[in-house]
Design a protein around this motif. Structure first.
Motif, short mmCIF file in Angstrom:
data_model
loop_
_atom_site.label_atom_id
_atom_site.label_comp_id
_atom_site.label_asym_id
_atom_site.label_seq_id
_atom_site.Cartn_x
_atom_site.Cartn_y
_atom_site.Cartn_z
N TYR A 91 0.80 -1.23 0.00
CA TYR A 91 0.00 0.00 0.00
C TYR A 91 0.83 1.28 0.00
N GLY A 92 2.15 1.21 0.08
CA GLY A 92 2.98 2.39 -0.12
C GLY A 92 2.58 3.57 0.73
N LEU A 93 2.35 4.71 0.08
CA LEU A 93 2.06 5.95 0.80
C LEU A 93 0.71 5.93 1.51
N VAL A 94 -0.21 5.07 1.09
CA VAL A 94 -1.47 4.98 1.83
C VAL A 94 -1.21 4.46 3.24
N ARG A 95 -0.28 3.55 3.37
CA ARG A 95 0.08 3.01 4.68
C ARG A 95 1.09 3.89 5.41
N ALA A 96 2.10 4.39 4.69
CA ALA A 96 3.23 5.04 5.35
C ALA A 96 3.39 6.51 4.99
N GLY A 97 2.46 7.09 4.24
CA GLY A 97 2.58 8.49 3.85
C GLY A 97 1.42 9.36 4.27
N VAL A 98 0.21 8.80 4.27
CA VAL A 98 -0.97 9.56 4.70
C VAL A 98 -0.89 9.81 6.20
N ALA A 99 -1.14 11.04 6.63
CA ALA A 99 -1.04 11.38 8.05
C ALA A 99 -2.00 10.53 8.87
N PRO A 100 -1.59 10.12 10.08
CA PRO A 100 -2.45 9.25 10.89
C PRO A 100 -3.78 9.89 11.28
N ASP A 101 -3.85 11.22 11.30
CA ASP A 101 -5.12 11.86 11.64
C ASP A 101 -6.06 11.95 10.43
N HIS A 102 -5.64 11.42 9.30
CA HIS A 102 -6.48 11.35 8.10
C HIS A 102 -6.89 9.89 7.84
N GLN A 103 -7.52 9.29 8.84
CA GLN A 103 -7.91 7.89 8.71
C GLN A 103 -8.90 7.67 7.56
N HIS A 104 -9.71 8.69 7.24
CA HIS A 104 -10.65 8.52 6.14
C HIS A 104 -9.91 8.30 4.82
N THR A 105 -8.78 9.00 4.62
CA THR A 105 -8.01 8.81 3.39
C THR A 105 -7.38 7.42 3.36
N LYS A 106 -6.95 6.93 4.52
CA LYS A 106 -6.40 5.58 4.58
C LYS A 106 -7.44 4.53 4.24
N GLY A 107 -8.71 4.93 4.19
CA GLY A 107 -9.76 4.00 3.79
C GLY A 107 -9.58 3.46 2.39
N ALA A 108 -8.70 4.09 1.58
CA ALA A 108 -8.41 3.56 0.25
C ALA A 108 -7.82 2.16 0.33
N ALA A 109 -7.26 1.80 1.49
CA ALA A 109 -6.73 0.45 1.66
C ALA A 109 -7.82 -0.60 1.47
N GLY A 110 -9.06 -0.25 1.80
CA GLY A 110 -10.16 -1.19 1.58
C GLY A 110 -10.35 -1.50 0.10
N LEU A 111 -10.15 -0.47 -0.73
CA LEU A 111 -10.23 -0.69 -2.18
C LEU A 111 -9.13 -1.64 -2.64
N PHE A 112 -7.93 -1.45 -2.09
CA PHE A 112 -6.82 -2.32 -2.49
C PHE A 112 -7.02 -3.75 -1.99
N ALA A 113 -7.66 -3.90 -0.83
CA ALA A 113 -7.95 -5.24 -0.33
C ALA A 113 -8.89 -5.98 -1.28
N SER A 114 -9.81 -5.24 -1.91
CA SER A 114 -10.69 -5.89 -2.87
C SER A 114 -9.93 -6.31 -4.12
N VAL A 115 -8.90 -5.55 -4.48
CA VAL A 115 -8.05 -5.95 -5.61
C VAL A 115 -7.32 -7.25 -5.28
N GLU A 116 -6.82 -7.35 -4.04
CA GLU A 116 -6.12 -8.56 -3.60
C GLU A 116 -7.00 -9.80 -3.70
#
Length: 572
Positions: free
Chosen positions: A144-169
């Motif tokens: 997940y690159g910057l979604v995991r290690a670049g998006v600020a921790p107080d922006h949890q809504h943006t980290k929600g893109a990880a759910g999209l990537f989980a569906s790709v997996e």
């Protein structure tokens, strides 16, 4: 009840396709798409059906009746876009192109190097074809690159893109080869021998330097390192971050600079509810920082941060925001209005403060054994004969006492093993993502550090289209004998025989489950494992994933395929 986009959204345009009345713009193919700060809902044509909310992977779209006080400026921001760009000639529905089909339905194996947003969007687009199998490689044992290690921790809504990537997996034909670095664990030519094509999506991981004396003193850090530190990136857990001075200075005023300022002034108890790295959280609990100065060379109108991020900063509670500029902007655009409103706010001396200082540039980092201050010079904006406004020094300087200087003046790509590299742009030269038949590039390695998470979607689609064009034209060589039959399995076996600890999809899912388990015990979304050895140990406990049955899973999704083609896929 119109809906409103309430943040710097991922901009992958899923909501555009979902909207039945085409009221979300700019859409793919329209001027400004992939360059706009966000997408916008037209309040006059929105019918309030909520289809966009369901489609949005980061929860950025909400009804206007549910806006919080801090989100209300986004309603004006959405409406203002359509005042400037009415689009009276728009079609009634967002066009959805027909799904492309390969001319020859033979097995195709593609390696995607880089498991960040660009790589995941490339994998998603490739897996729309039942013939294609994709292995995603990354040098880290986590994706997940910057979604995991670049998006600020107080922006949890943006980290929600990880759910999209989980569906790709979860798509048939997908697997990971994590913990594998091309050029270290596998030679580029070896990788090419195992796959029909290789798509490089390694991002832009280097930071740009200030080029001033004292920049390498302890306490002078790159934002890339600091962001990795508080996000639990394994490479940055030993970073020395001095937080014993009341003031920190961030040079640069883009979105990452605002992220750093927010994290350094945040209430640690609030951060403790996020996925912030545990070592960083412990350090921030003992921080003496009370003021963060965000330094920009030019005037507010030229600041690199986006208007949605500025609105988000203005909506914070428990932090004062000061606007320090020679002149406040006088326009009626949303950014100007927010800055004037911030400048008029009364200050509370008991609160930590973020100072947005404009028309100032660094001259020298001061100190002997460590950072003790930053000398800055005032600038003025001068419009040159070519019409370009540039910041020029005035000669007036002053010293800001500080123990921490963070440079946040942009990212830069690094050379990629086996590929050409343009030193001037920090990118891999290409034509619509094609480096040469069989070798492709997407994401920041392709276009430079620009755009948002979802910008990678259209970027990936262009690259995949070039790859499929070459495949249909017969320009791609099939994997070498022996390597092709095994695909990624053959490469994984080769790597393990060499002693490389390869983390596959099952291994990542074991890590993900363990991090979520630890997080649940503390009331947090996850507690990140930051030690590489521990990550590999957790991954090694995973049971092998069962091979996906590609044909049956794909029948519904590709009902338009000829029956004989589907039968051929099932037979494989």
């Amino acid at each position: 009840m119109p809906y409103v986009v309430t943040q710097s959204c991922c901009a992958d345009a899923s909501c555009v396709v979902a909207c039945p009345v085409n009221c979300i713009h700019p859409a793919p193919g329209e001027p400004g798409f992939a360059e706009a700060e966000m997408l916008y809902v037209d309040p006059r044509s929105c019918v309030g059906c909520g289809a966009c909310t369901t489609a949005c992977p980061v929860g950025a779209v909400v009804p206007d009746t549910a806006l919080s006080e801090a989100q209300r400026p986004f309603a004006d921001l959405n409406a203002a876009y359509y005042d400037a760009f009415p689009h009276a000639d728009r079609a009634p529905l967002a066009p959805v192109p027909p799904q492309r089909r390969l001319r020859e339905p033979r097995p195709v194996r593609v390696a995607v190097v880089g498991a960040g947003p660009a790589g995941m969007y490339v994998a998603d687009d490739l897996l729309r074809h039942p013939e294609v199998r994709v292995d995603v490689l990354d040098r880290l044992p986590t994706p997940y690159g910057l979604v995991r290690a670049g998006v600020a921790p107080d922006h949890q809504h943006t980290k929600g893109a990880a759910g999209l990537f989980a569906s790709v997996e979860s798509q048939p034909g997908f697997d990971y080869l994590l913990g594998v670095e091309v050029g270290r664990d596998v030679a580029p030519e070896e990788l090419a021998a195992h796959y029909d094509a290789v798509v490089t999506c390694t991002g832009a991981s280097a930071d740009r330097r200030l080029g001033v004396p004292g920049e390498d003193l302890p306490g002078s850090l790159a934002a890339t390192a600091l962001v990795g530190w508080y996000n639990g990136h394994p490479d940055h857990q030993g970073l020395d971050v001095p937080l014993d001075h009341a003031r920190a200075v961030v040079v640069g005023n883009g979105n990452v600079a605002l992220d750093v300022a927010r994290v350094l002034t945040a209430d640690p108890d609030d951060l403790a509810l996020t996925d912030v790295g545990d070592p960083a959280l412990a350090a921030l609990r003992g921080s003496a920082v009370r003021e963060v100065v965000v330094l920009g060379r030019r005037e507010p109108a030229q600041a690199a941060f986006t208007t949605p991020e500025l609105i988000g900063l203005a909506g914070l509670r428990g932090v004062d925001v000061v606007v320090d500029a020679p002149d406040l902007p006088t326009g009626d655009d949303p950014r100007a209005r927010v800055l004037r409103e911030l400048a008029a706010r009364p200050l509370d001396p008991t609160l930590p403060t973020v100072v947005l200082r404009f028309c100032a540039q660094p001259v020298r980092v001061l100190g002997e054994d460590r950072v003790r201050g930053l000398e800055v010079e005032r600038t003025r904006l001068v419009v040159r004969p070519d019409g370009v406004a540039r910041a020029e020094p005035t000669g007036a300087t002053e010293v800001l006492e500080t123990g921490l200087v963070v440079r946040s003046v942009g990212y830069r790509g690094r050379p990629v093993a086996g590929l050409p590299f343009d030193e001037a742009t920090g990118t891999v030269p290409h034509e619509r993502g094609r480096v040469r038949p069989g070798q492709y590039v997407a994401g920041w390695a392709k276009r430079g550090p620009s755009g948002f998470i979802g910008t990678n979607k259209s970027c990936a689609q262009e690259t995949v289209a070039s790859l499929l064009d070459d495949l249909d034209a017969g320009l791609l060589q099939r994997p070498a004998a022996g390597a092709g039959a095994a695909g990624g399995g053959g490469l994984a076996a080769l790597l393990r025989a060499r002693g490389t600890a390869v983390v596959d999809l099952a291994g990542w899912r074991a890590v993900d489950a363990e991090e979520r388990r630890r997080g649940a015990a503390q009331g947090r979304p996850r507690v990140k494992v930051t030690d590489l050895a521990e990550l590999h140990a957790i991954a090694a406990t995973a049971r092998p994933a069962r091979p996906a049955r590609r044909g049956r899973a794909r029948l519904g999704r590709y009902a338009s395929r000829r029956e004989d083609d589907v039968a051929a896929v099932v037979a494989r």
